[in-house]
Each structure stands twice: as structure tokens, then as C-alpha cells.
Write a protein that holds these residues in place. Structure first.
Motif: not given
Length: 345
Positions: A80-84, A225-231, A297-300
Motif C-alpha cells: 500500500x505504501x509503495x503504490x499509494x 485503531x484497528x485500521x487496515x494496513x492497506x488504507x 490492483x485498484x491502486x495500480x
């Protein structure tokens, strides 16, 4: 070495996160100025120096974060960090366009090397998708696609150098493109090249350390916080570790070095794709591409679309548009804003 910040309060973690972001921003600003001087000393030109000096060094926080979290097994945050970061940095160009009041930034920064950099980025982004959809071949625990990405990047830099030295076509010169051809005034107190390289490496190391701390802070925020790692990776850590690109792009635009601004962002984006390859080297439980999910995949796809819009904008070269920026900047802002509702929802 990883360390656990989850034992600290959320408030303290946020303070640490903010301090590291400011450190990265400060170092990124200094790196932009040093890159301009090194470009003049080496004769490499703004667009190439943006890819090599600013693009790579200001990407260090994100690369360290992705590699260290992949080593710890946190693939969602690493990917997520790389693509974001690529999505955020492409959006920074639209913001830089807002700052550049003389006209459309993509019009002023038109160059063969800029177009080549964007094409290289789109080509590199296709490789992780092929690795995800194709057979899971492995060399030890490394996917061949990761090795291929480094080869493509090196070949791309070689092509950029050839295109700069002997371009087979040139953009039409206008009153806006002439601005970038102006030479910067020589320093009143010039520094030695050795000192410049020393400062460059010092600030690059500083951003790398700050990037590692931000990665651990991001993991702590996920735990608390329980937030997703991707977000968290796609938006929070990606924007924070990409802050050098934002600061240096704005600084370059204000100095009139529009090609450096574009080279910084697009060159940094191409280097950021290597985050995935480096993370695959660090990840020890298989191929990191096998850990892709629908959000990745959405981020790519988002980044490919944004890069395509940028490429069309640089080819179309609209002089002025809505709010004195090009249609491509409006589209990139809308695409990134829309992605927030999907990925963070």
C-alpha cells in the motif's frame, strides 16, 4: 531493527509521526536545492537529475518503510505504501500546477525525456500485474519479476540519457517553454562538489531513518485503531514519506525549474515501483505479488490511468485551463479524490 511503538499512547505516536514527516520535508527541500547544483555541475540536465538525484533520494523514506515492513511480514502496509506513494506523488504535480501561475505546468515542462519517463513508469507498472496473474515462479524466495524491474529501470535510465543527448524529436517552443531554458545564477559562495555530495548523502540518510520510524508508527496506528494496513499504507504513510517530492516539486516550480519538478515526480514514481521489487527481496514467505488484494490492483490501475492522463496532457500541451491549470491536472485531482472514498471507505 524494528521496534514496537504500539506500547505508546496514540497521541505520542501521532507526535512522532508528525515530527518525522517534518524532518522528511526539511531534508527534501534541501535535497531539491542540492540536486539543482549537482545537475549543473554534472551537465546531466534537470529532467535526468530529477530522476537520479531528487527522485531516488527523496524516495528513500518510502523504500525503507516498504522494505522494513515487508521484512516483518506486513505485506499490506508495504504494498500500500509503495503504490499509494506513486498515486500521491502524481497528484502533487497537479498541486504544483496550481502554484505555477504562468500557465499549464505540463505545457511549460514539455520535453522528450519527460514523456519517456512517464512511458517507462507505465511499462514498469505492468510487471507487478503480470507477476500477480502469471505463474508463481521463484528464484529462492524472489520472483523473477523483481529482478526484471531493476533491469527495466536501468535500461530506462540509459534510454533517458540517449534521448536527452540526441533527441529524435523536440516539442514546439513557446513563450512558456522558454522559461525553463534560463540558467540559474551562479552561487555567490559556491560549494565544492565533494561538500555537495556529502550534504546530499547526509540529508538522504536522514530521510531514510525518518521513513523507517514512520513505518513503525504506521504499524502501531494499525494495532491501536484497528485500521487496515492497506488504507494506512496507501494514504497515511505514503503521503508522509512522499512529502519530500511535494516540497521539492513546489520549490522547483517557484524557482522556475519546471522540468526538475516533473523529473522529480515522474522519476521518483518509476523508482517507487522498485519498492515492490525490494520488498519482494525482503519478504521471506513467498512472492510479495501473491499477497496482492483487490485494493492493491485498484491502486495500480489508478496510477496507470493517472500516468496516462499526465502523458496525454504533456502531448496536448494546453496553455491554460480551469483555474489556470491544464485539464489533466483537474482530472488527476478528481481521480485521486475519488479513490479516497473507495480505498478508505
Amino acid at each position: 531493527m524494528p521496534f514496537d511503538l504500539a506500547q505508546q499512547s496514540l497521541g505520542l505516536i501521532i507526535v512522532i509521526f508528525a515530527i518525522c514527516t517534518l524532518i522528511i520535508g526539511f531534508a527534501g527541500t534541501r535535497l531539491a536545492g542540492i540536486a539543482i547544483k549537482l545537475a549543473e555541475r554534472t551537465g546531466m540536465g534537470q529532467i535526468i537529475s530529477g530522476a537520479l538525484f531528487v527522485g531516488i533520494s527523496t524516495s528513500l523514506p518510502g523504500s525503507v518503510l516498504s522494505v522494513s515492513t515487508a521484512w516483518q511480514g506486513h505485506t499490506d502496509l508495504a504494498i500500500g505504501n509503495a503504490l499509494g506513494g506513486i498515486a500521491a506523488q502524481t497528484t502533487f504535480l497537479a498541486i504544483a500546477d496550481l502554484v505555477y501561475r504562468k500557465g499549464n505546468l505540463e505545457h511549460a515542462a514539455a520535453s522528450a525525456t519527460g514523456l519517456a519517463q512517464t512511458t517507462l513508469l507505465v511499462s514498469m507498472l505492468s510487471v507487478p500485474i503480470l507477476a500477480y496473474a502469471g505463474p508463481e515462479w521463484m528464484i529462492y524466495h524472489i520472483h523473477p519479476a523483481s529482478i526484471l524491474l531493476f533491469i527495466i529501470y536501468g535500461f530506462g535510465l540509459s534510454l533517458l540519457s540517449e534521448i536527452r543527448d540526441e533527441p529524435m524529436w523536440l516539442p514546439k517552443k513557446t513563450d512558456l517553454t522558454e522559461e525553463d531554458a534560463k540558467q540559474h545564477k551562479p552561487d555567490a559562495h559556491p560549494q565544492s562538489t565533494t561538500r555537495l555530495w556529502g550534504e546530499f548523502l547526509t540529508f538522504a540518510l536522514l530521510t531514510a531513518i525518518a521513513g523507517h520510524v514512520i513505518g513503525q508508527a504506521g504499524l502501531a496506528i494499525v494495532d491501536i485503531t484497528g485500521a487496515s494496513q492497506t488504507a494506512v499504507g496507501t494514504f497515511l504513510t505514503a503521503i508522509s514519506t512522499s512529502f519530500p517530492e511535494f516540497v521539492s516539486a513546489i520549490a522547483a516550480v517557484r524557482m522556475g525549474a519546471v522540468n526538475l519538478a516533473v523529473g522529480n515526480i515522474v522519476g521518483g514514481n518509476a523508482f517507487d515501483v522498485l519498492f515492490l521489487a525490494a520488498s519482494d527481496f525482503a519478504y521471506r514467505d513467498g512472492s510479495i505479488y501473491a499477497a496482492f488484494n483487490d485494493q492493491h490492483l485498484f491502486t495500480i490501475a489508478l496510477v496507470v490511468l493517472m500516468s496516462g492522463v499526465l502523458l496525454l496532457g504533456m502531448l496536448n500541451r494546453e496553455r491554460r485551463g480551469i483555474g489556470n491549470i491544464g485539464w489533466e491536472s483537474v482530472a488527476m485531482l478528481a481521480l485521486y479524490g475519488g479513490s479516497i472514498f473507495y480505498l478508505a471507505g
